[in-house]
Scaffold this motif. Sequence first.
Motif, PDB file in Angstrom:
ATOM      1  N   ARG A 224     -23.918  36.649  12.707  1.00 13.45           N
ATOM      2  CA  ARG A 224     -23.565  35.390  12.059  1.00 13.45           C
ATOM      3  C   ARG A 224     -23.601  35.537  10.537  1.00 13.45           C
ATOM      4  N   SER A 225     -22.545  35.074   9.867  1.00  9.66           N
ATOM      5  CA  SER A 225     -22.532  35.075   8.400  1.00  9.66           C
ATOM      6  C   SER A 225     -22.150  33.698   7.892  1.00  9.66           C
ATOM      7  N   GLU A 226     -22.927  33.242   6.945  1.00  7.56           N
ATOM      8  CA  GLU A 226     -22.649  31.937   6.363  1.00  7.56           C
ATOM      9  C   GLU A 226     -21.982  32.149   5.013  1.00  7.56           C
ATOM     10  N   PHE A 246     -12.553  35.148   3.388  1.00  8.67           N
ATOM     11  CA  PHE A 246     -13.904  34.721   3.740  1.00  8.67           C
ATOM     12  C   PHE A 246     -14.867  35.471   2.843  1.00  8.67           C
ATOM     13  N   THR A 247     -15.808  34.735   2.260  1.00 17.00           N
ATOM     14  CA  THR A 247     -16.817  35.379   1.429  1.00 17.00           C
ATOM     15  C   THR A 247     -18.193  34.791   1.686  1.00 17.00           C
ATOM     16  N   THR A 248     -19.200  35.658   1.615  1.00 15.24           N
ATOM     17  CA  THR A 248     -20.573  35.163   1.728  1.00 15.24           C
ATOM     18  C   THR A 248     -21.121  34.852   0.341  1.00 15.24           C
ATOM     19  N   VAL A 328     -10.889  46.693   4.786  1.00 13.24           N
ATOM     20  CA  VAL A 328     -10.792  45.280   5.153  1.00 13.24           C
ATOM     21  C   VAL A 328     -10.200  45.222   6.562  1.00 13.24           C
ATOM     22  N   LEU A 329     -10.908  44.538   7.436  1.00 12.06           N
ATOM     23  CA  LEU A 329     -10.522  44.502   8.844  1.00 12.06           C
ATOM     24  C   LEU A 329      -9.782  43.217   9.166  1.00 12.06           C
ATOM     25  N   MET A 330      -8.749  43.338   9.984  1.00  6.62           N
ATOM     26  CA  MET A 330      -7.961  42.164  10.340  1.00  6.62           C
ATOM     27  C   MET A 330      -8.756  41.203  11.226  1.00  6.62           C
ATOM     28  N   GLY A 331      -9.610  41.766  12.076  1.00 10.62           N
ATOM     29  CA  GLY A 331     -10.278  40.926  13.061  1.00 10.62           C
ATOM     30  C   GLY A 331     -11.512  40.206  12.569  1.00 10.62           C
ATOM     31  N   TYR A 332     -11.851  40.350  11.305  1.00 11.38           N
ATOM     32  CA  TYR A 332     -13.072  39.709  10.828  1.00 11.38           C
ATOM     33  C   TYR A 332     -12.747  38.730   9.707  1.00 11.38           C
ATOM     34  N   GLY A 333     -13.463  37.612   9.678  1.00 13.03           N
ATOM     35  CA  GLY A 333     -13.253  36.620   8.621  1.00 13.03           C
ATOM     36  C   GLY A 333     -11.809  36.187   8.584  1.00 13.03           C
ATOM     37  N   TYR A 419     -18.539  35.017  12.665  1.00 16.75           N
ATOM     38  CA  TYR A 419     -19.326  35.879  13.554  1.00 16.75           C
ATOM     39  C   TYR A 419     -18.605  37.204  13.708  1.00 16.75           C
ATOM     40  N   ARG A 420     -19.392  38.242  13.853  1.00 14.47           N
ATOM     41  CA  ARG A 420     -18.788  39.555  14.118  1.00 14.47           C
ATOM     42  C   ARG A 420     -18.327  39.664  15.567  1.00 14.47           C
ATOM     43  N   LEU A 421     -18.968  38.886  16.412  1.00 12.68           N
ATOM     44  CA  LEU A 421     -18.651  38.936  17.838  1.00 12.68           C
ATOM     45  C   LEU A 421     -17.168  38.657  18.075  1.00 12.68           C
TER      46      LEU A 421
HETATM   47  C1  ANZ Z   1     -16.806  38.566  -2.090  1.00 12.77           C
HETATM   48  C2  ANZ Z   1     -18.126  39.172  -2.250  1.00 12.77           C
HETATM   49  C3  ANZ Z   1     -18.859  39.362  -3.394  1.00 12.77           C
HETATM   50  C4  ANZ Z   1     -18.624  39.592  -1.031  1.00 12.77           C
HETATM   51  C5  ANZ Z   1     -20.101  39.951  -3.294  1.00 12.77           C
HETATM   52  C6  ANZ Z   1     -19.857  40.185  -0.860  1.00 12.77           C
HETATM   53  C7  ANZ Z   1     -20.571  40.364  -2.050  1.00 12.77           C
HETATM   54  P1  ANZ Z   1     -20.894  39.924   6.104  1.00 12.77           P
HETATM   55  O1  ANZ Z   1     -22.184  39.600   5.453  1.00 12.77           O
HETATM   56  O2  ANZ Z   1     -20.917  41.162   6.890  1.00 12.77           O
HETATM   57  O3  ANZ Z   1     -20.312  38.763   6.840  1.00 12.77           O
HETATM   58  N1  ANZ Z   1     -15.456  40.674   3.954  1.00 12.77           N
HETATM   59  C8  ANZ Z   1     -14.986  39.492   4.381  1.00 12.77           C
HETATM   60  N2  ANZ Z   1     -14.027  39.658   5.306  1.00 12.77           N
HETATM   61  C9  ANZ Z   1     -13.900  40.974   5.478  1.00 12.77           C
HETATM   62  C10 ANZ Z   1     -13.057  41.779   6.285  1.00 12.77           C
HETATM   63  N3  ANZ Z   1     -12.170  41.233   7.111  1.00 12.77           N
HETATM   64  N4  ANZ Z   1     -13.194  43.122   6.234  1.00 12.77           N
HETATM   65  C11 ANZ Z   1     -14.085  43.674   5.385  1.00 12.77           C
HETATM   66  N5  ANZ Z   1     -14.873  42.966   4.588  1.00 12.77           N
HETATM   67  C12 ANZ Z   1     -14.795  41.631   4.627  1.00 12.77           C
HETATM   68  O4  ANZ Z   1     -19.853  40.267   4.917  1.00 12.77           O
HETATM   69  C13 ANZ Z   1     -19.118  39.276   4.301  1.00 12.77           C
HETATM   70  C14 ANZ Z   1     -18.489  39.902   3.092  1.00 12.77           C
HETATM   71  O5  ANZ Z   1     -17.711  41.022   3.522  1.00 12.77           O
HETATM   72  C15 ANZ Z   1     -17.579  38.959   2.383  1.00 12.77           C
HETATM   73  O6  ANZ Z   1     -18.160  38.480   1.179  1.00 12.77           O
HETATM   74  C16 ANZ Z   1     -16.484  39.884   1.895  1.00 12.77           C
HETATM   75  O7  ANZ Z   1     -16.937  40.349   0.659  1.00 12.77           O
HETATM   76  C17 ANZ Z   1     -16.447  40.963   2.921  1.00 12.77           C
HETATM   77  F1  ANZ Z   1     -20.822  40.120  -4.379  1.00 12.77           F
HETATM   78  O8  ANZ Z   1     -16.637  38.411  -0.671  1.00 12.77           O
HETATM   79  B1  ANZ Z   1     -17.626  39.244   0.056  1.00 12.77           B
END
Ligand code: ANZ
Length: 819
Positions: A224-226, A246-248, A328-333, A419-421
Amino acid sequence: RTKYNPKEVESKWQTQWEADQLYHASDDSPKPKFYHLVMFPYPSGDLHMGHWYNYSPFDAYGRFKRMQGYNVMQPIGFDAFGLPAENAAIKRGIQARTWTLANIENMRKQLRAMGAQWDWQREVVTCLPDYYKWTQWLFLQFYKHGLAYRTKAPANWCPGCNTTLANEQVLADGTCERCGSIVERREIDQWLLKISAYAEQLLDFPDVEWPEKTITMQRNWIGRSEGAEIRFYTELNGQREEIPVFTTRPDTIYGVTFFVLAPEHPWVEKLTTPERQEEVTAYVEQARRMTEIERMSADKEKSGVFTGGYVTNPVNGEKVPVWIADYVLMGYGAGAIMGVPAHDQRDFEFARKFGLPIVEVIRGEGEESSDPATWTEAKAALGAMVNSGSFDGTPGDEGIAKVTRFIEEQGIGKYMVTYRLRDWLISRQRYWGAPIPIVYCPEHGTVPVPEDQLPVWLPENVQFKSTGESPLRYEADFLNTTCPVCGGPATREADTMDTFICSSWYYLRYADPHNSEQAWSPERLKQWLPVDQYVGGVEHAILHLLYSRFFVKALRDMGHLDFDEPFKRLFHQGMVLGSDGQKMSKSRGNVEAPDKYVEKYGADTVRCYMMFIGPFDAGGSFKAENLEGIWRFLNRVWSLMNDAWVENPGQEETDETKGIERLRNKTIKRVTEDLSNFRFNTALAALMEYNNVLIKQQNELVARTATYQRALETLMQLLAPLAPHIAEELWHLTGHTASIHTSEWPGYDEALTKDETFTLVVQVNGKVRERIETATDISESEIRKMVLTNPRVLSFIGDATVQKVIYVPGRLANVVVRN
Ligand code: ANZ
């Protein structure tokens, strides 16, 4: 006296128990139920050491619960669909069904030889139509409730097995868990179950007693990621178009210096400029051939190409270049990310590699501003926002919330949880599985097979072609059918279901295994479920255990059952290793087959030895020479019972018999507690000690007392769960007529489990000042020390000088003092 002959004893009782249906759990018992389950075996043909290691203590626990008064249901069956049968069919030309059923027959024999209390009347075999009919019925329920759907999905494709694999079947290094081939990606039409709809619920483990580690593994798997969805935009043909990420870390929005799409992202085509087209296409091709695991690997050097296009950051209006990259993966976020190289390590590496700007927008407390060009890695920690316009100075957590609120107000994004699931891909382009009960009609499209037409029979004989498609596609009799809606010509779905579907519900079927009208009746389910104790390997921490939980929650929501979790208490056994301390494997040449030891020593010795190897959850090495120790122990029990048992013990009780009774109570307590806590090795050790003491006394007069004889009876009962045959034989030898396994587990008197004590009266100059409870066998010097350190006694001694302590053993101590 007779010699201990396990072979004779064991086959005799196995036959008798079976004739008496001793281990059948009745549906109408007044006793409380105890559903005791072990993961059912795959019918490979042989019970190996691991099965014995797993099942021996498991069975001992079930027998213990039964003697404690529970109506124990301990079923067994076979997880009988799957690749090995199909491979045998291909290699040896023998039908998968024939191969499987022959293996099952052999394993049934071996399972019987173990002398476990299997409830054979409840046996399920997942490859038989009376079982898979209901597997198909379950699929239809999921379909009806929108939880099963078909789509073109990128699949993990194993070129070795010629089939698709679930994510869980791909190892961390990107290879197939079965054959080790490098797994590729392919797009094909497939069926999926919507486990993602239950992601949030599956994070929660209400009222279960599971190993913390397993819970954590499942939670991490669900992942789970918020964070927030933020929509970047661009002008295309004079139209404003939005592309979400999608960004955390919404608090880093001012640090975005580039934008990355997954190579498969639908926007790649639209954003790529003509002059970048060739390079982009080549890169997309290359990425397609890689697995997700390879792509996500942290040590992989970053790669990517510029599309030539730009998007605008909706918060500060800055235009940033759009790249594609395989990290960057298509299936996530959202399948796209905002690149923040200053604060995300992957983005940092990417920016360094391609010379993209790095802008610091988060600063730790007390940190000086520094030039990102001098950094060696990203600053991923939370901190105060800088270079972020009006947000400057906003601290850590607050920044995330504040930016999220801002983008929501501006209508450019929203709070989001991902969710990664992923959804569970269940299509297998294979023969030996449950056919997916779907028909494709040119008129009516995808049509579920009506429930009253189930099962969709799996042909018993098929031709195998190496096409990568299901062999069922070439079976005209199977494939060609009529549409359930219009009766016109139609074709069946040729793929079969992942065998993990079969094992996601077998524990429900055990409750009502012969029901031909329903998968189960609500009454039986209510009576037996959930499972009270489940034992199985930690290798199933994610796959099987997560799928089963999903099934129960989905079926609950559909109204087919009314509990939340399938397995109340879970235990993972350790691994039995070769005598060299290494995992048993053919390549190491350290594999031991249990059968020859069962032949030599009998099942009871092998069972007990398995429990004696070490703590059940820790595992340990199988050392054949150590079986001798257990063998001798059982022989000593045998001799003792034969020699020391008297029918009418007439000897009068003495003080010595009190000690025997005390030891008996202590041993009951130890064994009861050990078994309750799955400490089989220490339970056995307690019994060995107990046996030794009784042997020492067997020729003394005290052995002719009722107390001693009762101690012998207790020995048999405490041994019964561990070594069920010998205990049964001796039980009958000593005049009992009912089975020892239906006898009541001996209770103990807590007071008698303590060492004997007396009340010591303490005087100071002849006046009683204190009473202390103390052990009978305490020495005079210990008495002296105890008395002279007792605070109450000391307060009466005061400043006076102690002249002597007079001790009357077992009664009083008088401290003589002089001022
Ligand atoms: C900008 C950012 C700035 C990020 C920062 C992180 C740190 P978790 O925690 O695993 O959910 N992300 C989002 N979608 C992605 C995808 N489809 N493939 C690869 N990476 C992806 O990770 C969430 C973070 O992973 C997201 O937040 C994004 O990078 C990246 F200082 O956004 B982050």
